[in-house]
Scaffold this motif. Structure first.
Motif, PDB file in Angstrom:
ATOM      1  N   ALA A 164      -6.041 -13.409  -2.699  1.00  0.00           N
ATOM      2  CA  ALA A 164      -4.906 -13.630  -1.795  1.00  0.00           C
ATOM      3  C   ALA A 164      -5.194 -13.072  -0.404  1.00  0.00           C
ATOM      4  CB  ALA A 164      -3.649 -12.982  -2.358  1.00  0.00           C
ATOM      5  N   ASP A 165      -4.591 -13.710   0.608  1.00  0.00           N
ATOM      6  CA  ASP A 165      -4.651 -13.192   1.976  1.00  0.00           C
ATOM      7  C   ASP A 165      -3.689 -12.035   2.154  1.00  0.00           C
ATOM      8  OD1 ASP A 165      -6.335 -15.243   3.698  1.00  0.00           O
ATOM      9  OD2 ASP A 165      -5.165 -16.394   2.266  1.00  0.00           O
ATOM     10  N   ARG A 166      -2.523 -12.154   1.546  1.00  0.00           N
ATOM     11  CA  ARG A 166      -1.523 -11.097   1.658  1.00  0.00           C
ATOM     12  C   ARG A 166      -0.882 -10.857   0.304  1.00  0.00           C
ATOM     13  NH1 ARG A 166       2.730 -10.618   6.492  1.00  0.00           N
ATOM     14  NH2 ARG A 166       0.838  -9.719   7.384  1.00  0.00           N
ATOM     15  N   LEU A 167      -0.530  -9.587   0.068  1.00  0.00           N
ATOM     16  CA  LEU A 167       0.196  -9.181  -1.128  1.00  0.00           C
ATOM     17  C   LEU A 167       1.499  -8.523  -0.705  1.00  0.00           C
ATOM     18  CD1 LEU A 167      -2.768  -7.498  -3.066  1.00  0.00           C
ATOM     19  CD2 LEU A 167      -1.884  -9.819  -3.408  1.00  0.00           C
ATOM     20  N   SER A 168       2.496  -8.596  -1.573  1.00  0.00           N
ATOM     21  CA  SER A 168       3.746  -7.902  -1.262  1.00  0.00           C
ATOM     22  C   SER A 168       4.401  -7.399  -2.530  1.00  0.00           C
ATOM     23  CB  SER A 168       4.717  -8.814  -0.498  1.00  0.00           C
ATOM     24  OG  SER A 168       5.014  -9.977  -1.241  1.00  0.00           O
ATOM     25  N   ALA A 169       4.948  -6.208  -2.438  1.00  0.00           N
ATOM     26  CA  ALA A 169       5.741  -5.620  -3.521  1.00  0.00           C
ATOM     27  C   ALA A 169       7.044  -5.167  -2.891  1.00  0.00           C
ATOM     28  CB  ALA A 169       5.006  -4.445  -4.156  1.00  0.00           C
ATOM     29  N   ASN A 170       8.150  -5.715  -3.326  1.00  0.00           N
ATOM     30  CA  ASN A 170       9.425  -5.458  -2.655  1.00  0.00           C
ATOM     31  C   ASN A 170      10.071  -4.155  -3.103  1.00  0.00           C
ATOM     32  OD1 ASN A 170       9.147  -7.778  -1.221  1.00  0.00           O
ATOM     33  ND2 ASN A 170      10.671  -8.957  -2.339  1.00  0.00           N
ATOM     34  N   ILE A 171      10.347  -3.287  -2.123  1.00  0.00           N
ATOM     35  CA  ILE A 171      11.114  -2.067  -2.375  1.00  0.00           C
ATOM     36  C   ILE A 171      12.555  -2.419  -2.746  1.00  0.00           C
ATOM     37  CG2 ILE A 171      12.120  -0.050  -1.214  1.00  0.00           C
ATOM     38  CD1 ILE A 171       9.320   0.492  -1.986  1.00  0.00           C
ATOM     39  N   GLU A 172      13.033  -3.541  -2.233  1.00  0.00           N
ATOM     40  CA  GLU A 172      14.349  -4.132  -2.523  1.00  0.00           C
ATOM     41  C   GLU A 172      15.509  -3.431  -1.820  1.00  0.00           C
ATOM     42  OE1 GLU A 172      14.383  -6.913  -3.808  1.00  0.00           O
ATOM     43  OE2 GLU A 172      13.032  -7.131  -5.501  1.00  0.00           O
ATOM     44  N   MET A 195       1.751  -0.190  -4.058  1.00  0.00           N
ATOM     45  CA  MET A 195       1.536  -0.318  -2.613  1.00  0.00           C
ATOM     46  C   MET A 195       0.421   0.607  -2.139  1.00  0.00           C
ATOM     47  SD  MET A 195       5.567  -0.568  -1.537  1.00  0.00           S
ATOM     48  CE  MET A 195       5.329  -0.692   0.217  1.00  0.00           C
ATOM     49  N   SER A 196       0.342   1.795  -2.719  1.00  0.00           N
ATOM     50  CA  SER A 196      -0.725   2.726  -2.368  1.00  0.00           C
ATOM     51  C   SER A 196      -2.087   2.163  -2.764  1.00  0.00           C
ATOM     52  CB  SER A 196      -0.513   4.071  -3.073  1.00  0.00           C
ATOM     53  OG  SER A 196       0.646   4.718  -2.598  1.00  0.00           O
ATOM     54  N   GLN A 197      -2.143   1.511  -3.926  1.00  0.00           N
ATOM     55  CA  GLN A 197      -3.399   0.915  -4.369  1.00  0.00           C
ATOM     56  C   GLN A 197      -3.860  -0.164  -3.397  1.00  0.00           C
ATOM     57  OE1 GLN A 197      -3.320  -0.884  -8.284  1.00  0.00           O
ATOM     58  NE2 GLN A 197      -5.344  -1.788  -8.047  1.00  0.00           N
ATOM     59  N   VAL A 198      -2.908  -0.998  -2.942  1.00  0.00           N
ATOM     60  CA  VAL A 198      -3.262  -2.063  -2.000  1.00  0.00           C
ATOM     61  C   VAL A 198      -3.774  -1.463  -0.696  1.00  0.00           C
ATOM     62  CG1 VAL A 198      -2.355  -3.983  -0.639  1.00  0.00           C
ATOM     63  CG2 VAL A 198      -1.650  -3.706  -3.017  1.00  0.00           C
ATOM     64  N   ARG A 199      -3.104  -0.426  -0.207  1.00  0.00           N
ATOM     65  CA  ARG A 199      -3.565   0.196   1.046  1.00  0.00           C
ATOM     66  C   ARG A 199      -4.961   0.789   0.886  1.00  0.00           C
ATOM     67  NH1 ARG A 199      -0.826   4.643   5.159  1.00  0.00           N
ATOM     68  NH2 ARG A 199      -2.553   4.550   6.624  1.00  0.00           N
ATOM     69  N   ARG A 200      -5.173   1.509  -0.207  1.00  0.00           N
ATOM     70  CA  ARG A 200      -6.463   2.160  -0.420  1.00  0.00           C
ATOM     71  C   ARG A 200      -7.594   1.136  -0.521  1.00  0.00           C
ATOM     72  NH1 ARG A 200      -5.043   4.439  -4.504  1.00  0.00           N
ATOM     73  NH2 ARG A 200      -5.965   3.118  -6.111  1.00  0.00           N
ATOM     74  N   ARG A 201      -7.361   0.067  -1.279  1.00  0.00           N
ATOM     75  CA  ARG A 201      -8.392  -0.960  -1.436  1.00  0.00           C
ATOM     76  C   ARG A 201      -8.630  -1.716  -0.133  1.00  0.00           C
ATOM     77  NH1 ARG A 201     -11.613  -2.362  -2.254  1.00  0.00           N
ATOM     78  NH2 ARG A 201     -11.815  -4.254  -3.477  1.00  0.00           N
ATOM     79  N   GLY A 202      -7.569  -1.926   0.635  1.00  0.00           N
ATOM     80  CA  GLY A 202      -7.732  -2.595   1.922  1.00  0.00           C
ATOM     81  C   GLY A 202      -8.588  -1.781   2.870  1.00  0.00           C
ATOM     82  N   PHE A 218     -10.413  -7.799   0.832  1.00  0.00           N
ATOM     83  CA  PHE A 218      -9.289  -7.498  -0.047  1.00  0.00           C
ATOM     84  C   PHE A 218      -8.004  -7.670   0.749  1.00  0.00           C
ATOM     85  CE2 PHE A 218      -6.096  -4.896  -2.079  1.00  0.00           C
ATOM     86  CZ  PHE A 218      -6.295  -5.141  -3.427  1.00  0.00           C
ATOM     87  N   ALA A 219      -7.223  -8.688   0.395  1.00  0.00           N
ATOM     88  CA  ALA A 219      -5.946  -8.964   1.081  1.00  0.00           C
ATOM     89  C   ALA A 219      -6.075  -8.735   2.576  1.00  0.00           C
ATOM     90  CB  ALA A 219      -4.819  -8.120   0.493  1.00  0.00           C
TER      91      ALA A 219
END
Length: 413
Positions: A164-172, A195-202, A218-219
């Motif tokens: 994916a180009d972008r990922l999102s996880a909604n805090i809601e 969200m922390s995992q996505v930031r770290r991998r990015g 990665f995203a």
């Protein structure tokens, strides 16, 4: 459940996806197909589904894999106890729809989310499989945005970011206690962990200048999230504080704001009416001030009443009217950070002013040519041939700068 045709599925699942606002493609790297290889592109104009910061319109097929869901979030139209028409795509159906819509020049990418079916792992596997098939089997080069299922196995989140180009996880919801109360099957801690995992991998995927071998992308367009406005009692200042912490803590590209919309058979704990859409608009404007104009949330909060943004005027003008001692500023001498705080001057206008004033002294007519409208700017600046005098401190300045309300057609019935 009786089988329904693909057209009906598309109608149901596209409509169900409209409540998720977090689907923009700004910041993505190009997967160029101009060499004749591959399908799709992230560039160009199409159906107006999302706008990038530079003004490009990006068309997206925005659907849910399914609106069946084992969760029972009180604010969600697709919750388990909701009496709505249900539908479910197969993985291959989403792949074929994406390719067919692209070939007809309807879209340039895909935004795919889903209700939770069987488990978080199973649902995330299905979402990743769609992206994998598009990329590997069909060499699809268009934009893909996948919604994360935070409780899914970290290995699935890792795989999602590779396709994916972008990922999102909604805090809601702005308040953690509200999410625990209205969505007891969701966990704020689990969402933040994903969200922390996505930031770290990015960050790991960003190549160093000395690296000969570039790590896998990665995203590349980062991650985003969504806050529902008006479903709990959080005031605007609290919402902006939450957004600022999300930007700083997780490196988000965007926080999206979605005004709560009452749903059928709603829980008694939810409000009966939706907040004004102007409130959502003002939050976006305030968010823009934090991201591009150097404003802090406390500064924006200074011009609020009981923590709520003024619905009649934009937050930048509200701040300026509340901080008149700092104005007027000299457009020929003021630093960039102060010019950015002048109502009516955008980032591009300020950069043009700074560039031109190196060569000559600016007059009011010069400033007028560099911005969209001079009326809002005039009371807050001085130029070679202009000084606002007492206009900056005029008692009726707010009234002068507030647009007249549009006439409303009265009904006889």
């Amino acid at each position: 459940m009786a089988q329904i045709d693909l057209r009906r599925k598309l109608s149901v699942l596209a409509d169900a996806a409209k409540y998720d606002a977090s689907c923009a493609s700004s910041g993505t790297s190009k997967r160029d197909s101009s060499n004749g290889k591959g399908i799709g592109s992230t560039e160009g104009m199409g159906i107006c589904h999302a706008y990038t910061p530079d003004g490009r319109c990006v068309s997206l097929l925005k659907v849910l894999l399914t609106n069946f869901c084992i969760y029972d979030c009180a604010y969600c139209i697709n919750r388990a106890s909701s009496n709505v028409e249900r539908a479910r795509f197969s993985v291959d159906e989403v792949v074929e729809l994406t390719l067919n819509f692209y070939r007809r020049n309807y879209i340039e990418g895909l935004f795919l989310s889903s209700g939770i079916i069987r488990s978080g792992d199973y649902t995330m596997e299905q979402l990743v499989l769609v992206a994998r098939k598009l990329r590997e089997e069909h060499d699809f080069r268009g934009y893909i945005h996948l919604k994360l299922i935070p409780e899914a196995d970290p290995r699935l989140i890792e795989e999602a970011g590779l396709y994916a180009d972008r990922l999102s996880a909604n805090i809601e919801l702005p308040r953690d206690e509200a999410l625990e109360r209205l969505a007891p099957q969701k966990s704020v801690g689990v969402i933040k962990k994903a969200m922390s995992q996505v930031r770290r991998r990015g960050e790991e995927a960003k190549p160093e200048k000395r690296d000969r071998k570039r790590p896998p992308k990665f995203a590349p367009a980062g991650q985003s999230t969504q806050l529902i406005i008006g479903a709990d009692g959080a005031p605007d200042t609290e919402i902006l504080d939450r957004s600022a912490s999300l930007y700083g803590g997780y490196g988000l590209r965007r926080v999206y704001y979605s005004a709560f919309s009452p749903i059928p058979d709603a829980s008694s704990t939810l409000p009966l009416s939706k907040p004004p859409l102007m409130r959502e608009h003002r939050l976006y404007q305030a968010d823009w001030l934090m991201r591009f104009y150097g404003f802090s949330t406390p500064e924006i909060g200074e011009a609020t009443k009981d923590g709520m943004l003024d619905l009649a005027i934009d937050p930048k003008l509200a701040w300026a009217l509340n901080s008149r001692a700092l104005f007027p500023v000299d457009v020929n001498r003021a630093p960039r950070e102060m010019l950015l705080r002048v109502p009516g001057l955008g980032v591009k206008s300020v950069d043009r002013i700074i560039s031109i004033r190196r060569w000559r002294t600016l007059r009011l007519e010069d400033v007028a040519r560099l911005c969209r409208g001079i009326d809002k700017v005039r009371p807050f600046i001085t130029a070679l041939d202009w000084s606002p005098g007492g206009l900056t401190d005029a008692i009726d300045l707010r009234q002068r700068l507030t647009p007249e309300p549009k006439p409303v057609q009265l009904s006889l019935f």
